[in-house]
Structures are given as C-alpha cells and as structure tokens.
Design a protein around this motif. Structure first.
Motif, PDB file in Angstrom:
ATOM      1  N   GLY A  37      21.152  48.035  84.353  1.00 22.32           N
ATOM      2  CA  GLY A  37      21.209  46.893  83.698  1.00 22.32           C
ATOM      3  C   GLY A  37      22.204  45.861  84.506  1.00 22.32           C
ATOM      4  N   GLY A  38      22.446  46.341  85.633  1.00 18.43           N
ATOM      5  CA  GLY A  38      23.284  44.997  86.374  1.00 18.43           C
ATOM      6  C   GLY A  38      21.862  44.577  87.074  1.00 18.43           C
ATOM      7  N   MET A  39      21.069  45.080  87.791  1.00 22.39           N
ATOM      8  CA  MET A  39      19.942  44.536  88.215  1.00 22.39           C
ATOM      9  C   MET A  39      19.119  43.840  87.438  1.00 22.39           C
ATOM     10  N   LEU A  40      18.768  43.821  86.432  1.00 24.38           N
ATOM     11  CA  LEU A  40      18.219  43.320  85.518  1.00 24.38           C
ATOM     12  C   LEU A  40      19.940  41.922  85.009  1.00 24.38           C
ATOM     13  N   VAL A  41      20.363  41.882  84.665  1.00 26.95           N
ATOM     14  CA  VAL A  41      21.538  40.555  84.492  1.00 26.95           C
ATOM     15  C   VAL A  41      21.197  39.788  85.964  1.00 26.95           C
ATOM     16  N   VAL A  42      21.197  40.568  87.154  1.00 24.12           N
ATOM     17  CA  VAL A  42      21.038  39.304  88.221  1.00 24.12           C
ATOM     18  C   VAL A  42      19.626  39.443  89.088  1.00 24.12           C
ATOM     19  N   PHE A  43      18.703  39.341  88.402  1.00 20.87           N
ATOM     20  CA  PHE A  43      17.312  38.971  88.434  1.00 20.87           C
ATOM     21  C   PHE A  43      16.575  38.395  87.943  1.00 20.87           C
ATOM     22  N   VAL A  44      17.185  38.078  86.212  1.00 19.98           N
ATOM     23  CA  VAL A  44      17.180  36.955  85.498  1.00 19.98           C
ATOM     24  C   VAL A  44      18.417  35.337  85.557  1.00 19.98           C
ATOM     25  N   TYR A  45      18.972  35.908  87.043  1.00 23.42           N
ATOM     26  CA  TYR A  45      19.970  34.260  87.300  1.00 23.42           C
ATOM     27  C   TYR A  45      19.064  34.235  88.278  1.00 23.42           C
ATOM     28  N   SER A  46      18.899  34.775  89.269  1.00 20.57           N
ATOM     29  CA  SER A  46      18.026  34.499  89.749  1.00 20.57           C
ATOM     30  C   SER A  46      16.705  34.241  89.854  1.00 20.57           C
ATOM     31  N   VAL A  47      15.789  34.043  89.002  1.00 18.84           N
ATOM     32  CA  VAL A  47      15.021  33.825  88.002  1.00 18.84           C
ATOM     33  C   VAL A  47      15.055  32.183  87.906  1.00 18.84           C
ATOM     34  N   SER A  48      16.299  32.636  86.794  1.00 22.40           N
ATOM     35  CA  SER A  48      16.322  31.206  86.186  1.00 22.40           C
ATOM     36  C   SER A  48      16.816  30.145  86.681  1.00 22.40           C
ATOM     37  N   LEU A  49      17.021  30.459  88.044  1.00 23.14           N
ATOM     38  CA  LEU A  49      18.089  29.556  89.151  1.00 23.14           C
ATOM     39  C   LEU A  49      16.435  28.935  89.912  1.00 23.14           C
ATOM     40  N   ALA A  50      15.862  29.906  90.430  1.00 24.29           N
ATOM     41  CA  ALA A  50      14.815  29.366  91.006  1.00 24.29           C
ATOM     42  C   ALA A  50      13.710  28.699  90.415  1.00 24.29           C
ATOM     43  N   ALA A  51      13.380  28.952  89.340  1.00 28.48           N
ATOM     44  CA  ALA A  51      12.309  28.521  88.484  1.00 28.48           C
ATOM     45  C   ALA A  51      13.166  26.760  87.921  1.00 28.48           C
ATOM     46  N   ASP A  52      13.695  26.044  88.087  1.00 30.59           N
ATOM     47  CA  ASP A  52      14.500  24.850  87.519  1.00 30.59           C
ATOM     48  C   ASP A  52      13.807  23.298  88.822  1.00 30.59           C
ATOM     49  N   PRO A  53      12.630  23.160  87.641  1.00 24.99           N
ATOM     50  CA  PRO A  53      11.549  22.098  87.909  1.00 24.99           C
ATOM     51  C   PRO A  53      12.688  20.887  89.037  1.00 24.99           C
ATOM     52  N   PHE A  54      14.249  20.440  88.236  1.00 28.04           N
ATOM     53  CA  PHE A  54      14.618  19.788  89.314  1.00 28.04           C
ATOM     54  C   PHE A  54      16.203  20.449  88.902  1.00 28.04           C
TER      55      PHE A  54
END
Length: 71
Positions: A37-54
């Motif tokens: 559960g903890g890893m899933l939260v960190v993974f989703v957060y980091s992927v959402s930051l990395a996928a920001d186009p602007f």
C-alpha cells in the motif's frame, strides 16, 4: 520510478517469503499489505509528477504567487 517500484516489490516478496519460511505467515501477509500500500502511493505520486507534460518551475510567476500567497 518504474524500475524502483519493481525492485521494492521484489524485495518485499522475498522478505515476506523468508518470513513464511520461518512460520510467520500472518506477519508476512500484514507486512506485505502495508508495504504494498505504501509503495503504491509513492509510485502513483512519482509517476504523476513524471508524466506532467507542462511542469511548473520555481521561476514561473504562478508558482512564485503561490509561494508568497498572493494567488
């Protein structure tokens, strides 16, 4: 972030497998659920930051306004 999460999940599975081999199956299950559960939260957060186009940077006027509290 993708390879980091895969490494954490593999390490968690190996650690929980070691606990199961010691006869602590319930502790292993609880630890796996908590860590996953903890890893899933960190993974989703980091992927959402990395996928920001602007991405907004510190030099952007909107970020400076948020930091100062004007906007």
């Amino acid at each position: 972030p993708y390879y980091g999460v895969v490494g954490l999940v593999v390490a968690s599975v190996v650690g929980c497998g070691w606990l199961v081999s010691l006869g602590l199956s319930f502790v292993s299950l609880v630890l796996f659920m908590v860590y996953l559960g903890g890893m899933l939260v960190v993974f989703v957060y980091s992927v959402s930051l990395a996928a920001d186009p602007f991405p907004e940077t510190w030099g952007d006027w909107r970020v400076m306004g948020y930091g100062v509290g004007f906007i």
